[in-house]
Design an enzyme around this catalytic site. Structure first.
Site, PDB file in Angstrom:
ATOM      1  N   ASP A 100      37.565 122.763  68.636  1.00  0.00           N
ATOM      2  CA  ASP A 100      37.771 124.087  68.048  1.00  0.00           C
ATOM      3  C   ASP A 100      38.595 124.023  66.766  1.00  0.00           C
ATOM      4  O   ASP A 100      39.795 123.749  66.819  1.00  0.00           O
ATOM      5  CB  ASP A 100      38.479 124.963  69.098  1.00  0.00           C
ATOM      6  CG  ASP A 100      38.804 126.340  68.596  1.00  0.00           C
ATOM      7  OD1 ASP A 100      38.119 126.816  67.676  1.00  0.00           O
ATOM      8  OD2 ASP A 100      39.749 126.952  69.133  1.00  0.00           O
ATOM      9  N   ASP A 286      35.178 128.332  61.580  1.00  0.00           N
ATOM     10  CA  ASP A 286      35.686 128.193  62.949  1.00  0.00           C
ATOM     11  C   ASP A 286      34.586 127.810  63.927  1.00  0.00           C
ATOM     12  O   ASP A 286      33.717 128.613  64.246  1.00  0.00           O
ATOM     13  CB  ASP A 286      36.323 129.508  63.383  1.00  0.00           C
ATOM     14  CG  ASP A 286      36.841 129.455  64.804  1.00  0.00           C
ATOM     15  OD1 ASP A 286      37.323 128.379  65.211  1.00  0.00           O
ATOM     16  OD2 ASP A 286      36.752 130.465  65.507  1.00  0.00           O
TER      17      ASP A 286
END
Length: 405
Positions: A100, A286
């Site tokens: 992530d 992201d």
């Protein structure tokens, strides 16, 4: 020359690149919808509901319970789909994690976890690791579904053939809600800058740089489309770039704030007309968010332009028969156009004996010193190979190469 070569070898030993295969699975949201549980889940897990009920159960001063504080501000685990394998401890204990770029911490479930979710996932057994060091501190991470809580430790972490020593990480002892029960991944490995970390200490990639175990201070992502023949389904390359995964040129964008991987965006155009972010704004690249996010007022206007209809669970439906007539949406980054067609930004999900089509845009309000932020999640990153360069603090984007069925 020989002396220089020996010096370089002595100061950057064990350098390498490692490929981490990523698996793509139906999102947690899609799984809950298929089971008929999504609407009730969202009613019970409004972002403020958990804190009102249970905040008093956590130790005073838990950082992520503070007003306006959340270390995982944009991590959208309900729509997270891509995950890969790591190991923690000696001998190694295997875990699947979301890689992530929207967070900076590493956590996995603990063998002492009391939540139902932990019973269905692999759990770290600290007492079986000869390299484990107990830290003593606690940590908390606030998700939309509740508050994840745990204790901190240090141990050896292995990713592929790379070994990171004394890595700080969290062992979760409480995981909220049924969403973590449904999740295919065990934990999260954050790849953002250290300033975003809730758990004090260096993030994993920072330690890889400090211990000089990667060829370059770079990592890159390839995310596949929804095709039956996609191989790999996705790939994270630590320490370099895979030229076979994209078509040149690479467009390099400087990082504008070292927390998230944040860049400047000139505008967002719908069918060639500049409609949003017309005076410039900032965006976050992201991998931990599946959709493309933006300020509520602008996303609602965009949904209207797409003819998307709101549902009672906050999603927007699109008539699957209209996909060919929907407009293109173009993001202007570094003077280059990044165009998505409806085939790219619409999520098609099987529901019973029919398909449902959902808008790949969602409203998320994130205020920064630079103003409201947009989020370029997996809907965008599936189409563009992404390169995260910590050495020069920049992001590279290039058209991803996808096989055709």
């Amino acid at each position: 020359m020989l002396r220089l070569l020996l010096l370089l070898l002595s100061t950057w030993t064990g350098s390498a690149m490692v490929r981490v295969p990523l698996r793509r699975v139906p999102s947690i949201r899609a799984q809950l919808r298929t089971q008929g549980l999504l609407e009730n889940f969202l009613k019970d897990h409004r972002p403020d509901m958990f804190n009102r009920r249970y905040a008093q159960c956590f130790p005073p001063g838990t950082p992520s319970l503070r007003l306006r504080r959340s270390s995982e501000k944009i991590y959208n685990f309900m729509d997270a789909q891509y995950y890969g394998e790591i190991s923690v401890g000696t001998p190694p204990q295997n875990f699947s994690v979301i890689f992530d770029t929207g967070s900076a911490d590493l956590w996995v479930p603990s063998s002492y976890c009391v939540s139902q979710a932990c019973a269905l996932h692999r759990r770290f057994k600290a007492f079986e690791s000869t390299t484990f060091h107990h830290d003593g501190r606690i940590f908390g991470i606030h998700y939309g579904s509740g508050h994840l809580m745990g204790v901190m430790g240090r141990d050896t972490v292995q990713i592929g053939e790379m070994t990171i020593l004394n890595q700080e990480f969290g062992e979760s002892v409480y995981e909220p809600g049924s969403a973590f029960v449904t999740a295919k991944f065990d934990g999260v490995l954050g790849l953002a800058y250290q300033s975003l970390a809730e758990i004090m200490g260096n993030p994993v990639f920072d330690n890889m740089l400090a211990q000089k175990i990667v060829d370059q201070p770079v990592f890159s992502f390839y995310l596949s489309r929804r095709t039956r023949t996609s191989n790999p389904e996705g790939e994270l390359l630590l320490g370099g770039i895979d030229e076979a995964m994209y078509n040149r040129p690479i467009n390099w964008l400087p990082v504008t704030a070292k927390g998230y991987w944040q860049i400047k965006m000139e505008s967002v155009a719908v069918q060639g007309v500049s409609s949003f972010c017309s005076r410039g704004c900032h965006a976050i690249v992201d991998t931990g968010t599946s959709l493309i996010g933006g300020p509520t007022n602008e996303i609602l206007s965009l949904q209207q332009l797409l003819g998307a209809t709101p549902t009672n669970v906050g999603e927007f439906l699109i008539d699957c028969a209209r996909l060919s007539s929907l407009p293109q949406v173009t993001f202007i980054l570094g003077g280059k156009e990044y165009t998505l067609t409806a085939e790219h930004y619409v999520r098609r999900e099987a529901y019973g004996n029919k398909d449902l089509c959902f808008s790949g845009f969602e409203a998320i309000d994130i205020i920064s010193p630079e103003g409201p932020l947009w989020i370029l999640g997996d809907v965008f990153l599936t189409e563009y190979y992404s390169i995260f360069d910590r050495g020069l603090d920049r992001i590279g984007l290039a058209h991803a190469r996808h096989p055709t069925e």
